[in-house]
Each structure stands twice: as C-alpha cells, then as structure tokens.
Design a protein around this motif. Sequence first.
Motif, PDB file in Angstrom:
ATOM      1  N   GLY A  56       0.794  -1.230   0.000  1.00  0.00           N
ATOM      2  CA  GLY A  56       0.000   0.000   0.000  1.00  0.00           C
ATOM      3  C   GLY A  56       0.819   1.268   0.000  1.00  0.00           C
ATOM      4  O   GLY A  56       0.287   2.348   0.240  1.00  0.00           O
ATOM      5  N   SER A  57       2.119   1.174  -0.308  1.00  0.00           N
ATOM      6  CA  SER A  57       2.947   2.378  -0.349  1.00  0.00           C
ATOM      7  C   SER A  57       4.052   2.229  -1.391  1.00  0.00           C
ATOM      8  O   SER A  57       4.407   1.116  -1.791  1.00  0.00           O
ATOM      9  CB  SER A  57       3.558   2.681   1.024  1.00  0.00           C
ATOM     10  N   ALA A  58       4.569   3.376  -1.842  1.00  0.00           N
ATOM     11  CA  ALA A  58       5.664   3.390  -2.815  1.00  0.00           C
ATOM     12  C   ALA A  58       6.394   4.718  -2.701  1.00  0.00           C
ATOM     13  O   ALA A  58       5.825   5.727  -2.260  1.00  0.00           O
ATOM     14  CB  ALA A  58       5.136   3.188  -4.237  1.00  0.00           C
ATOM     15  N   ASN A  59       7.663   4.736  -3.103  1.00  0.00           N
ATOM     16  CA  ASN A  59       8.491   5.940  -3.035  1.00  0.00           C
ATOM     17  C   ASN A  59       8.711   6.555  -4.409  1.00  0.00           C
ATOM     18  O   ASN A  59       8.772   5.847  -5.425  1.00  0.00           O
ATOM     19  CB  ASN A  59       9.862   5.621  -2.429  1.00  0.00           C
ATOM     20  N   TYR A  60       8.838   7.872  -4.418  1.00  0.00           N
ATOM     21  CA  TYR A  60       9.223   8.613  -5.625  1.00  0.00           C
ATOM     22  C   TYR A  60      10.262   9.651  -5.192  1.00  0.00           C
ATOM     23  O   TYR A  60      10.063  10.356  -4.190  1.00  0.00           O
ATOM     24  CB  TYR A  60       8.017   9.314  -6.250  1.00  0.00           C
ATOM     25  N   THR A  61      11.365   9.764  -5.935  1.00  0.00           N
ATOM     26  CA  THR A  61      12.419  10.725  -5.599  1.00  0.00           C
ATOM     27  C   THR A  61      12.407  11.885  -6.582  1.00  0.00           C
ATOM     28  O   THR A  61      12.539  11.694  -7.791  1.00  0.00           O
ATOM     29  CB  THR A  61      13.808  10.054  -5.607  1.00  0.00           C
ATOM     30  N   ASN A  62      12.237  13.086  -6.052  1.00  0.00           N
ATOM     31  CA  ASN A  62      12.315  14.312  -6.853  1.00  0.00           C
ATOM     32  C   ASN A  62      13.758  14.798  -6.803  1.00  0.00           C
ATOM     33  O   ASN A  62      14.181  15.440  -5.835  1.00  0.00           O
ATOM     34  CB  ASN A  62      11.352  15.362  -6.296  1.00  0.00           C
ATOM     35  N   THR A  63      14.517  14.482  -7.840  1.00  0.00           N
ATOM     36  CA  THR A  63      15.962  14.707  -7.814  1.00  0.00           C
ATOM     37  C   THR A  63      16.355  16.176  -7.914  1.00  0.00           C
ATOM     38  O   THR A  63      17.442  16.551  -7.476  1.00  0.00           O
ATOM     39  CB  THR A  63      16.638  13.929  -8.958  1.00  0.00           C
ATOM     40  N   ASN A  64      15.474  17.015  -8.480  1.00  0.00           N
ATOM     41  CA  ASN A  64      15.861  18.429  -8.637  1.00  0.00           C
ATOM     42  C   ASN A  64      15.119  19.346  -7.675  1.00  0.00           C
ATOM     43  O   ASN A  64      14.990  20.544  -7.899  1.00  0.00           O
ATOM     44  CB  ASN A  64      15.636  18.901 -10.074  1.00  0.00           C
ATOM     45  N   ALA A  65      14.637  18.808  -6.557  1.00  0.00           N
ATOM     46  CA  ALA A  65      13.907  19.625  -5.585  1.00  0.00           C
ATOM     47  C   ALA A  65      14.752  20.769  -5.054  1.00  0.00           C
ATOM     48  O   ALA A  65      14.243  21.855  -4.765  1.00  0.00           O
ATOM     49  CB  ALA A  65      13.423  18.745  -4.432  1.00  0.00           C
ATOM     50  N   GLY A  66      16.051  20.555  -4.937  1.00  0.00           N
ATOM     51  CA  GLY A  66      16.940  21.590  -4.414  1.00  0.00           C
ATOM     52  C   GLY A  66      17.086  22.805  -5.310  1.00  0.00           C
ATOM     53  O   GLY A  66      17.614  23.831  -4.888  1.00  0.00           O
ATOM     54  N   SER A  67      16.608  22.717  -6.544  1.00  0.00           N
ATOM     55  CA  SER A  67      16.690  23.848  -7.474  1.00  0.00           C
ATOM     56  C   SER A  67      15.619  24.895  -7.210  1.00  0.00           C
ATOM     57  O   SER A  67      15.634  25.971  -7.825  1.00  0.00           O
ATOM     58  CB  SER A  67      16.560  23.349  -8.924  1.00  0.00           C
ATOM     59  N   PHE A  68      14.679  24.590  -6.318  1.00  0.00           N
ATOM     60  CA  PHE A  68      13.560  25.488  -6.057  1.00  0.00           C
ATOM     61  C   PHE A  68      13.629  26.003  -4.622  1.00  0.00           C
ATOM     62  O   PHE A  68      13.825  25.217  -3.690  1.00  0.00           O
ATOM     63  CB  PHE A  68      12.234  24.758  -6.277  1.00  0.00           C
ATOM     64  N   PRO A  69      13.467  27.314  -4.411  1.00  0.00           N
ATOM     65  CA  PRO A  69      13.495  27.845  -3.049  1.00  0.00           C
ATOM     66  C   PRO A  69      12.295  27.394  -2.218  1.00  0.00           C
ATOM     67  O   PRO A  69      12.371  27.300  -1.000  1.00  0.00           O
ATOM     68  CB  PRO A  69      13.476  29.366  -3.252  1.00  0.00           C
ATOM     69  N   LYS A  70      11.183  27.110  -2.914  1.00  0.00           N
ATOM     70  CA  LYS A  70       9.983  26.652  -2.221  1.00  0.00           C
ATOM     71  C   LYS A  70       9.202  25.765  -3.176  1.00  0.00           C
ATOM     72  O   LYS A  70       9.063  26.081  -4.362  1.00  0.00           O
ATOM     73  CB  LYS A  70       9.129  27.850  -1.790  1.00  0.00           C
ATOM     74  N   ARG A  71       8.688  24.650  -2.642  1.00  0.00           N
ATOM     75  CA  ARG A  71       7.946  23.746  -3.501  1.00  0.00           C
ATOM     76  C   ARG A  71       6.811  23.099  -2.719  1.00  0.00           C
ATOM     77  O   ARG A  71       6.969  22.759  -1.546  1.00  0.00           O
ATOM     78  CB  ARG A  71       8.856  22.666  -4.075  1.00  0.00           C
ATOM     79  N   PHE A  72       5.658  22.940  -3.385  1.00  0.00           N
ATOM     80  CA  PHE A  72       4.498  22.287  -2.805  1.00  0.00           C
ATOM     81  C   PHE A  72       4.246  20.995  -3.590  1.00  0.00           C
ATOM     82  O   PHE A  72       4.420  20.964  -4.807  1.00  0.00           O
ATOM     83  CB  PHE A  72       3.264  23.182  -2.896  1.00  0.00           C
ATOM     84  N   TYR A  73       3.821  19.964  -2.871  1.00  0.00           N
ATOM     85  CA  TYR A  73       3.559  18.681  -3.500  1.00  0.00           C
ATOM     86  C   TYR A  73       2.136  18.217  -3.218  1.00  0.00           C
ATOM     87  O   TYR A  73       1.554  18.533  -2.178  1.00  0.00           O
ATOM     88  CB  TYR A  73       4.530  17.606  -2.974  1.00  0.00           C
ATOM     89  N   ARG A  74       1.601  17.446  -4.131  1.00  0.00           N
ATOM     90  CA  ARG A  74       0.320  16.787  -3.899  1.00  0.00           C
ATOM     91  C   ARG A  74       0.301  15.481  -4.702  1.00  0.00           C
ATOM     92  O   ARG A  74       1.106  15.283  -5.607  1.00  0.00           O
ATOM     93  CB  ARG A  74      -0.852  17.667  -4.294  1.00  0.00           C
ATOM     94  N   THR A  75      -0.627  14.612  -4.342  1.00  0.00           N
ATOM     95  CA  THR A  75      -0.771  13.355  -5.053  1.00  0.00           C
ATOM     96  C   THR A  75      -2.224  13.198  -5.485  1.00  0.00           C
ATOM     97  O   THR A  75      -3.132  13.711  -4.830  1.00  0.00           O
ATOM     98  CB  THR A  75      -0.333  12.160  -4.167  1.00  0.00           C
ATOM     99  N   ARG A  76      -2.434  12.509  -6.603  1.00  0.00           N
ATOM    100  CA  ARG A  76      -3.782  12.317  -7.129  1.00  0.00           C
ATOM    101  C   ARG A  76      -3.960  10.877  -7.591  1.00  0.00           C
ATOM    102  O   ARG A  76      -3.117  10.339  -8.304  1.00  0.00           O
ATOM    103  CB  ARG A  76      -4.047  13.261  -8.311  1.00  0.00           C
ATOM    104  N   ASP A  77      -5.039  10.257  -7.150  1.00  0.00           N
ATOM    105  CA  ASP A  77      -5.353   8.889  -7.547  1.00  0.00           C
ATOM    106  C   ASP A  77      -5.863   8.904  -8.976  1.00  0.00           C
ATOM    107  O   ASP A  77      -6.869   9.528  -9.282  1.00  0.00           O
ATOM    108  CB  ASP A  77      -6.418   8.330  -6.607  1.00  0.00           C
ATOM    109  N   THR A  78      -5.170   8.197  -9.878  1.00  0.00           N
ATOM    110  CA  THR A  78      -5.580   8.170 -11.274  1.00  0.00           C
ATOM    111  C   THR A  78      -6.320   6.883 -11.631  1.00  0.00           C
ATOM    112  O   THR A  78      -6.577   6.624 -12.813  1.00  0.00           O
ATOM    113  CB  THR A  78      -4.365   8.332 -12.211  1.00  0.00           C
ATOM    114  N   ALA A  79      -6.617   6.053 -10.629  1.00  0.00           N
ATOM    115  CA  ALA A  79      -7.343   4.778 -10.785  1.00  0.00           C
ATOM    116  C   ALA A  79      -6.375   3.676 -11.169  1.00  0.00           C
ATOM    117  O   ALA A  79      -5.274   3.922 -11.679  1.00  0.00           O
ATOM    118  CB  ALA A  79      -8.469   4.873 -11.791  1.00  0.00           C
ATOM    119  N   PRO A  80      -6.805   2.419 -10.948  1.00  0.00           N
ATOM    120  CA  PRO A  80      -5.906   1.290 -11.257  1.00  0.00           C
ATOM    121  C   PRO A  80      -5.559   1.222 -12.721  1.00  0.00           C
ATOM    122  O   PRO A  80      -6.326   1.687 -13.543  1.00  0.00           O
ATOM    123  CB  PRO A  80      -6.746   0.070 -10.843  1.00  0.00           C
TER     124      PRO A  80
END
Length: 203
Positions: A179-203
């Motif tokens: 019921g879980s999985a990881n995703y790495t945002n490799t260029n997050a450090g390029s932004f002084p501020k960042r907001f994240y969200r997730t959306r269920d796109t269905a199976p």
Amino acid sequence: MQKTFEPTVACTAAKWCRVSRIAGLGRVLGIILSVALLHSPVKAFSAVVPVPSVTLGWDASPSTDVTGYRIYFGAGSRNYTNSIMVGNVTSNSIPGMVIGATYYFTVVAYNAIGLESIFSNEIIYTVPGGLAKLQILVAANKQAILTVTGKVGHTYEIQATGDLKTWTILGTVTLGASGSANYTNTNAGSFPKRFYRTRDTAP
C-alpha cells in the motif's frame, strides 16, 4: 476526475458473524504538503491519517464450555494466514488494515483445552479508500523523497508547484501489496519553495 469506491462487505446469515462497525477513512483522495528548502531545511514533514480498522461482532456460542473466541483472517477465502485470540467477548477490532485490500474473516469458539469449533460464516471486507498519505523526506543532497500510501494497486500522480497555481506532473507510482511506494524528486533543491500533492488516477 478522481474515482471513489464504496467498501464491499458481504455477509451471509448473521447468527455467527456480522460487521458491526467499520472505522475507516473518508472519500477525499488528495492532500497537499509543502516543504520550503531553506538554508537549514526541515528534514522530514508528513501528514498522518488514522490506520483503518474493522470491528467484528458475533452471537455467543450456545455451548456451555466455551472459554473464548479466535478470529481468523487472510487475503483469500478460507485461506487464513492470521489469527487473534480475543477472549470471551462477542466483538473485537482488527487494526492495521491496508487501504484497498480485501480481507476474509471468520470466527471460532474454543474451550479450556484449546479445542475449536468449526468456522463461522465468512465475512469479506474491502478497506475503503480515503485520504492518501504523502510523506516527504528531504535528503542531505536536497532531493525530496516522497512516500505515497494509499489504495493497493492504484496509480498515483506526484505533482509539484511553486505558486499553488500551475501544477506539474513529476511522475507516477503504483502501489503494491504494502500500500505504499516511493518517488524521488531529484531536482527539488533547485527550487526555493515547492508544494507537492498526489492524485489517484485509478488502477
């Protein structure tokens, strides 16, 4: 458009077993988290939602030598990989349910020497969906490691924005049996501020 699913509960004759209360999650399938990447950033930020549980109830056995009950459950019909001895009660909550997973439950009575009755009728319960959980860990190299927890088998988009107006899809993750999985945002450090969200796109 997000999809929502109602829980599936199948129960035959109610003499032995019934689902009396289900403590689950709501229907909304998205949360927004933000991490500001400052000179000394917060290393981890998460939103925690209640762990789903199910409460089972049954009629007391008419046998006079019953000293307690055991609940058996698992991921397949009549294939019970877990059991809980609950004592001489007629209801019990099972915590730690995985969102989107289907469980099969039955109950037996036992006596003082451990002899058990035959299985009761079987309850089938699919844990309903609710809020996805998005946990963010900022690594030392300023990469953002995002952990999505949600419905088993569902695919979730990972989206990011700097202004809460224009959202960019970074990628997707599909949740396995855990019921879980990881995703790495490799260029997050390029932004002084960042907001994240997730959306269920269905199976």
